[in-house]
Scaffold this motif. Structure first.
Motif, PDB file in Angstrom:
ATOM      1  N   ALA A  53       0.832  -1.210   0.000  1.00 47.69           N
ATOM      2  CA  ALA A  53       0.000   0.000   0.000  1.00 47.69           C
ATOM      3  C   ALA A  53       0.864   1.257   0.000  1.00 47.69           C
ATOM      4  CB  ALA A  53      -0.938  -0.010   1.207  1.00 47.69           C
ATOM      5  N   MET A  54       1.980   1.259   0.758  1.00 48.89           N
ATOM      6  CA  MET A  54       2.897   2.400   0.759  1.00 48.89           C
ATOM      7  C   MET A  54       3.507   2.610  -0.618  1.00 48.89           C
ATOM      8  SD  MET A  54       4.998   2.080   4.328  1.00 48.89           S
ATOM      9  CE  MET A  54       4.243   2.341   5.929  1.00 48.89           C
ATOM     10  N   LEU A  55       3.870   1.521  -1.279  1.00 44.96           N
ATOM     11  CA  LEU A  55       4.453   1.626  -2.609  1.00 44.96           C
ATOM     12  C   LEU A  55       3.472   2.294  -3.570  1.00 44.96           C
ATOM     13  CD1 LEU A  55       6.695   0.942  -4.659  1.00 44.96           C
ATOM     14  CD2 LEU A  55       5.583  -1.287  -4.966  1.00 44.96           C
ATOM     15  N   LEU A  56       2.224   1.855  -3.552  1.00 49.27           N
ATOM     16  CA  LEU A  56       1.221   2.437  -4.444  1.00 49.27           C
ATOM     17  C   LEU A  56       0.975   3.900  -4.105  1.00 49.27           C
ATOM     18  CD1 LEU A  56      -0.790   1.933  -6.743  1.00 49.27           C
ATOM     19  CD2 LEU A  56      -2.483   1.273  -4.999  1.00 49.27           C
ATOM     20  N   PHE A  57       0.898   4.226  -2.809  1.00 51.67           N
ATOM     21  CA  PHE A  57       0.688   5.616  -2.396  1.00 51.67           C
ATOM     22  C   PHE A  57       1.837   6.494  -2.884  1.00 51.67           C
ATOM     23  CE2 PHE A  57       0.784   9.218   0.512  1.00 51.67           C
ATOM     24  CZ  PHE A  57      -0.559   9.539   0.646  1.00 51.67           C
ATOM     25  N   GLY A  58       3.065   6.000  -2.735  1.00 46.86           N
ATOM     26  CA  GLY A  58       4.228   6.751  -3.187  1.00 46.86           C
ATOM     27  C   GLY A  58       4.236   6.938  -4.697  1.00 46.86           C
ATOM     28  N   GLN A  59       3.842   5.922  -5.427  1.00 50.08           N
ATOM     29  CA  GLN A  59       3.796   6.031  -6.887  1.00 50.08           C
ATOM     30  C   GLN A  59       2.770   7.070  -7.329  1.00 50.08           C
ATOM     31  OE1 GLN A  59       3.104   1.852  -7.607  1.00 50.08           O
ATOM     32  NE2 GLN A  59       5.215   1.520  -8.281  1.00 50.08           N
ATOM     33  N   HIS A  60       1.635   7.112  -6.645  1.00 47.20           N
ATOM     34  CA  HIS A  60       0.620   8.121  -6.967  1.00 47.20           C
ATOM     35  C   HIS A  60       1.135   9.525  -6.654  1.00 47.20           C
ATOM     36  CE1 HIS A  60      -2.998   5.999  -8.310  1.00 47.20           C
ATOM     37  NE2 HIS A  60      -2.665   5.024  -7.483  1.00 47.20           N
ATOM     38  N   ALA A  61       1.852   9.666  -5.536  1.00 45.30           N
ATOM     39  CA  ALA A  61       2.416  10.974  -5.179  1.00 45.30           C
ATOM     40  C   ALA A  61       3.430  11.422  -6.224  1.00 45.30           C
ATOM     41  CB  ALA A  61       3.063  10.908  -3.798  1.00 45.30           C
ATOM     42  N   TRP A  62       4.260  10.491  -6.693  1.00 44.91           N
ATOM     43  CA  TRP A  62       5.227  10.799  -7.761  1.00 44.91           C
ATOM     44  C   TRP A  62       4.515  11.215  -9.048  1.00 44.91           C
ATOM     45  CZ3 TRP A  62       5.158   7.526 -12.090  1.00 44.91           C
ATOM     46  CH2 TRP A  62       6.072   7.866 -13.099  1.00 44.91           C
ATOM     47  N   ALA A  63       3.452  10.477  -9.424  1.00 44.20           N
ATOM     48  CA  ALA A  63       2.750  10.764 -10.678  1.00 44.20           C
ATOM     49  C   ALA A  63       2.075  12.134 -10.647  1.00 44.20           C
ATOM     50  CB  ALA A  63       1.721   9.668 -10.952  1.00 44.20           C
ATOM     51  N   ARG A  64       1.576  12.526  -9.473  1.00 47.11           N
ATOM     52  CA  ARG A  64       0.900  13.824  -9.368  1.00 47.11           C
ATOM     53  C   ARG A  64       1.878  14.985  -9.395  1.00 47.11           C
ATOM     54  NH1 ARG A  64      -1.789  11.200  -5.182  1.00 47.11           N
ATOM     55  NH2 ARG A  64      -0.551  12.418  -3.695  1.00 47.11           N
ATOM     56  N   SER A  65       3.014  14.806  -8.745  1.00 46.66           N
ATOM     57  CA  SER A  65       3.920  15.942  -8.536  1.00 46.66           C
ATOM     58  C   SER A  65       5.092  15.992  -9.507  1.00 46.66           C
ATOM     59  CB  SER A  65       4.471  15.898  -7.112  1.00 46.66           C
ATOM     60  OG  SER A  65       5.317  14.762  -6.945  1.00 46.66           O
ATOM     61  N   GLY A  66       5.436  14.857 -10.106  1.00 50.43           N
ATOM     62  CA  GLY A  66       6.603  14.808 -10.976  1.00 50.43           C
ATOM     63  C   GLY A  66       7.914  14.737 -10.231  1.00 50.43           C
ATOM     64  N   ARG A  67       7.869  14.586  -8.915  1.00 51.07           N
ATOM     65  CA  ARG A  67       9.087  14.436  -8.120  1.00 51.07           C
ATOM     66  C   ARG A  67       9.004  13.128  -7.340  1.00 51.07           C
ATOM     67  NH1 ARG A  67       6.786  14.103  -3.520  1.00 51.07           N
ATOM     68  NH2 ARG A  67       5.295  15.649  -2.787  1.00 51.07           N
ATOM     69  N   ALA A  68      10.149  12.619  -6.919  1.00 52.43           N
ATOM     70  CA  ALA A  68      10.169  11.364  -6.169  1.00 52.43           C
ATOM     71  C   ALA A  68       9.411  11.520  -4.857  1.00 52.43           C
ATOM     72  CB  ALA A  68      11.604  10.936  -5.898  1.00 52.43           C
ATOM     73  N   ALA A  69       8.568  10.555  -4.548  1.00 51.07           N
ATOM     74  CA  ALA A  69       7.914  10.526  -3.246  1.00 51.07           C
ATOM     75  C   ALA A  69       8.954  10.182  -2.180  1.00 51.07           C
ATOM     76  CB  ALA A  69       6.795   9.492  -3.236  1.00 51.07           C
ATOM     77  N   THR A  70       8.721  10.639  -0.953  1.00 52.63           N
ATOM     78  CA  THR A  70       9.674  10.406   0.135  1.00 52.63           C
ATOM     79  C   THR A  70       8.993   9.700   1.291  1.00 52.63           C
ATOM     80  OG1 THR A  70       9.224  12.666   0.895  1.00 52.63           O
ATOM     81  CG2 THR A  70      11.199  12.327  -0.417  1.00 52.63           C
ATOM     82  N   ILE A  71       9.686   8.701   1.825  1.00 58.41           N
ATOM     83  CA  ILE A  71       9.156   7.877   2.913  1.00 58.41           C
ATOM     84  C   ILE A  71      10.248   7.709   3.963  1.00 58.41           C
ATOM     85  CG2 ILE A  71       8.235   5.614   3.545  1.00 58.41           C
ATOM     86  CD1 ILE A  71       7.114   5.382   0.707  1.00 58.41           C
ATOM     87  N   TYR A  72       9.884   7.920   5.209  1.00 58.75           N
ATOM     88  CA  TYR A  72      10.839   7.845   6.327  1.00 58.75           C
ATOM     89  C   TYR A  72      10.320   6.838   7.334  1.00 58.75           C
ATOM     90  CZ  TYR A  72      13.293   9.680  10.559  1.00 58.75           C
ATOM     91  OH  TYR A  72      14.019   9.828  11.713  1.00 58.75           O
ATOM     92  N   THR A  73      11.127   5.806   7.607  1.00 65.65           N
ATOM     93  CA  THR A  73      10.784   4.830   8.639  1.00 65.65           C
ATOM     94  C   THR A  73      11.664   5.101   9.849  1.00 65.65           C
ATOM     95  OG1 THR A  73      12.339   3.155   7.797  1.00 65.65           O
ATOM     96  CG2 THR A  73      10.107   3.117   6.926  1.00 65.65           C
ATOM     97  N   LEU A  74      11.030   5.441  10.963  1.00 63.90           N
ATOM     98  CA  LEU A  74      11.756   5.805  12.178  1.00 63.90           C
ATOM     99  C   LEU A  74      12.140   4.554  12.952  1.00 63.90           C
ATOM    100  CD1 LEU A  74       9.631   8.201  11.543  1.00 63.90           C
ATOM    101  CD2 LEU A  74      10.053   8.880  13.889  1.00 63.90           C
ATOM    102  N   GLY A  75      13.418   4.303  13.065  1.00 67.97           N
ATOM    103  CA  GLY A  75      13.883   3.257  13.953  1.00 67.97           C
ATOM    104  C   GLY A  75      13.452   1.857  13.594  1.00 67.97           C
ATOM    105  N   ALA A  76      13.302   1.551  12.298  1.00 65.85           N
ATOM    106  CA  ALA A  76      12.799   0.242  11.875  1.00 65.85           C
ATOM    107  C   ALA A  76      13.947  -0.716  11.574  1.00 65.85           C
ATOM    108  CB  ALA A  76      11.884   0.404  10.666  1.00 65.85           C
TER     109      ALA A  76
END
Length: 346
Positions: free
Chosen positions: A87-110
């Protein structure tokens, strides 16, 4: 803005002190690995969903030492990783497609950042990810199987990433404008029960329309209920992977202390409500909960609707999901939200 006294209390917390040796030894492969078998997801619980299967196929190749310990410790957490990660991958891909920039994801302490590395690899330049850990062994595992140059690592606790660090650290350059997803994976409970201050530190980093995803272990108002769920975990799930001696040792060395830093659902919701208009429980396993929060109804709705149903036997799940926790009076969450149907291979 979190004050210096609170920051100092985090620096003196168990994660960086009494727990440090346990995490270093486990992350370095010296101990903590399950001695009865390596966990693998039960794909029938995920309805053999193609997106989850694809995510797992990449995820499994990037594991560090800590992954076996972690996924063998929480009932059906590995299935949730596949469900959540796809689900995160798909959300990030949609964010990239809308904005034209790489989506960013931060996992704290994983741990060694296996989720972050998997997302970066599958994103193929469309996602940039960051994870942090104060444990040297996690850093070693991260770079041993980095998977993609779009995956980044900060060697230190989450609270080191303040405005000054973002402005001066070249490793953080891709993340200076914020994140589309923040993922707090059982991190806060290692430092403090003050969820308000912890959210105050990270929430401003979310971009408009972004999501905060939290995997928390919560206390219960009734201690007997909490202990019964722990018994279920320790007696019905963990013995598939750990010996009785391993289970008892971890309870003595880590879990009993960690209880003091956990909060219940009411306290967690109170903190979330200070920063977000919407929040939903999307997964529950005993005392463990996935909670997704956002100020965007559209973003939250799209994310929830992109997930297959929770992959967990009903006896381990104590919530009717999805369970709305925080809801704006204007533009409320609709009552007919539903999980997506699985995409089954032909």
């Amino acid at each position: 803005m979190v004050d210096r006294e609170i920051m100092e209390s985090w620096r003196n917390a168990p994660r960086l002190n009494s727990f440090a040796g346990f995490f270093e030894r486990t992350a370095s492969g010296l101990e903590g690995a399950p001695d009865l078998g390596r966990p693998e997801p039960e794909m029938d619980l995920l309805s053999f969903d193609l997106d989850c299967m694809t995510f797992w196929d990449t995820h499994r190749r990037l594991w560090g030492h800590f992954d076996s310990h972690y996924f063998a410790s929480i009932p059906y957490r590995l299935e949730e990783e596949c469900r959540l990660g796809s689900a995160m991958l798909l959300f990030g891909q949609h964010a990239w497609a809308r904005s034209g920039r790489a989506a960013t994801i931060y996992t704290l302490g994983a741990g060694a950042g296996t989720l972050a590395r998997t997302l970066a690899k599958l994103g193929d330049g469309r996602l940039k990810t960051l994870c942090c850990s104060p444990t040297h062994g996690n850093r070693v595992c991260f770079f041993a199987r980095r998977g993609s140059e779009d995956a980044h690592f900060h060697h230190g606790p989450f609270f080191e990433l303040d405005d000054e660090r973002y402005a001066t650290d070249e490793n953080l350059r891709p993340f200076r404008d914020g994140y589309d997803i923040l993922f707090e994976d059982t991190t806060f409970q290692m430092y403090s029960p003050d969820r308000e201050s912890q959210l105050d530190f990270i929430a401003p980093r979310l971009r408009p329309g972004g999501l905060l995803v939290q995997l928390q272990k919560l206390s219960q108002p009734n201690i007997d209920s909490y202990l019964e769920r722990e018994r279920q975990k320790d007696e019905l799930f963990k013995p598939r992977f750990f010996s009785n001696g391993q289970i008892a040792t971890k309870k003595r060395d880590v879990l009993d202390t960690m209880m003091d830093l956990q909060v219940d659902l009411k306290a967690s919701v109170s903190a979330i409500r200070s920063y977000f208009r919407y929040a939903v429980i999307t997964w529950n396993s005993g005392n463990f909960y996935t909670i997704v929060s956002s100020n965007s109804l559209k973003s939250l709705g799209n994310f929830v609707a992109s997930m297959v149903r929770p992959a967990i036997p009903p006896e381990f799940c104590y919530e009717d999901l999805p369970h709305v926790l925080v809801n704006a009076s204007k533009d409320p969450i609709p009552s007919d939200w539903a999980w997506r149907a699985p995409r089954v291979p032909f």
